[in-house]
Design an enzyme around this catalytic site. Structure first.
Site, PDB file in Angstrom:
ATOM      1  N   GLU A  50      42.863  42.316  37.068  1.00  0.00           N
ATOM      2  CA  GLU A  50      42.567  43.383  36.109  1.00  0.00           C
ATOM      3  C   GLU A  50      43.162  43.009  34.758  1.00  0.00           C
ATOM      4  OE1 GLU A  50      43.954  47.878  34.933  1.00  0.00           O
ATOM      5  OE2 GLU A  50      44.086  47.303  37.049  1.00  0.00           O
ATOM      6  N   ARG A  54      44.568  46.339  26.296  1.00  0.00           N
ATOM      7  CA  ARG A  54      45.695  46.777  25.483  1.00  0.00           C
ATOM      8  C   ARG A  54      45.956  45.867  24.282  1.00  0.00           C
ATOM      9  NH1 ARG A  54      49.907  48.104  30.468  1.00  0.00           N
ATOM     10  NH2 ARG A  54      48.431  49.352  31.698  1.00  0.00           N
ATOM     11  N   LYS A 138      42.533  55.499  41.372  1.00  0.00           N
ATOM     12  CA  LYS A 138      43.810  54.933  40.926  1.00  0.00           C
ATOM     13  C   LYS A 138      44.756  56.089  40.587  1.00  0.00           C
ATOM     14  CE  LYS A 138      45.463  52.852  36.605  1.00  0.00           C
ATOM     15  NZ  LYS A 138      45.082  52.030  35.448  1.00  0.00           N
TER      16      LYS A 138
END
Length: 219
Positions: A50, A54, A138
């Site tokens: 993943e 960011r 999640k």
């Protein structure tokens, strides 16, 4: 508008949990680090990656991994709107992970045939995700919102839901999460320490990946 659950079958996330107990949550500052970092994780047996949005390097890193390392299952993290999903899909992401859930994100991923692992932190968010056809979720930020006690409390009212807790989980606490029946895998950043990536300590990252792969057997 909520996504019609009957039309969302194509959105069931690929079985990322089947590849191992830990999904590394990767923050890349330099695109040049993307391939050696991914190769180090693959060498340690970690196939699902993943890569978060960011930093500005996130999308080009996903593109590089998708193009040059097809054996990796590279996905995009920190998807917060439809544009993020579209950009990541164009870059070659094979799944998406969001810190929260909205029907906009669900609908965008449906239109793109991009499997989505939606983030939740409350019972209401779980119910919204379920209404749109998502049952593998999640929990984020896991430690901050209640962690293991919260997951145990949710097991009864949300017995049809399985989770990938992410946020504040460490190599020391991961096994306790993985021992829960409603946890299929965990997400963690400890596999790719920032100092190791900066120094190009790929052997160290490979070892961390090997240790992470062994966690399921130890839980």
């Amino acid at each position: 508008m909520a996504v019609n659950p009957s039309s969302i079958a194509s959105l069931n996330p690929i079985d990322i949990a089947s590849h191992g107990p830990v999904i590394p949550v990767i923050v890349i500052d330099r695109v040049a680090d993307a391939l050696p970092l991914a190769q180090a994780l693959l060498a340690g047996g970690v196939k699902v990656l993943e890569v978060t949005l960011r930093t500005a390097a996130g999308l080009p890193a996903i593109e590089a991994i998708a193009r040059h390392l097809p054996e990796a299952v590279v996905g995009v993290g920190t998807v917060v709107n439809a544009d993020d999903a579209r950009s990541a899909s164009e870059a070659g992401a094979r799944f998406a992970v969001s810190p929260g859930y909205t029907s906009e994100i669900g609908g965008a991923c449906r239109a793109l045939s991009l499997p989505l692992l939606p983030g939740v932190a409350t019972s209401s968010e779980i119910m919204a995700a379920l209404a749109d056809g998502f049952s593998f979720l999640k929990l984020f930020p896991a430690e901050a919102v209640g962690g293991i006690p919260l997951l145990k409390a949710w097991a009864s009212p949300f017995g049809q839901v399985s989770f990938c807790p992410t946020g504040g989980i460490t190599s020391a606490s991961a096994a306790d999460y993985l021992a829960l029946p409603n946890v299929r895998c965990v997400g963690g950043s400890w596999l790719t320490p920032a100092d190791a990536v900066r120094a190009g300590e790929w052997t160290r990252i490979t070892q961390l990946a090997r240790e992470a792969q062994a966690l399921r057997a130890a839980s």
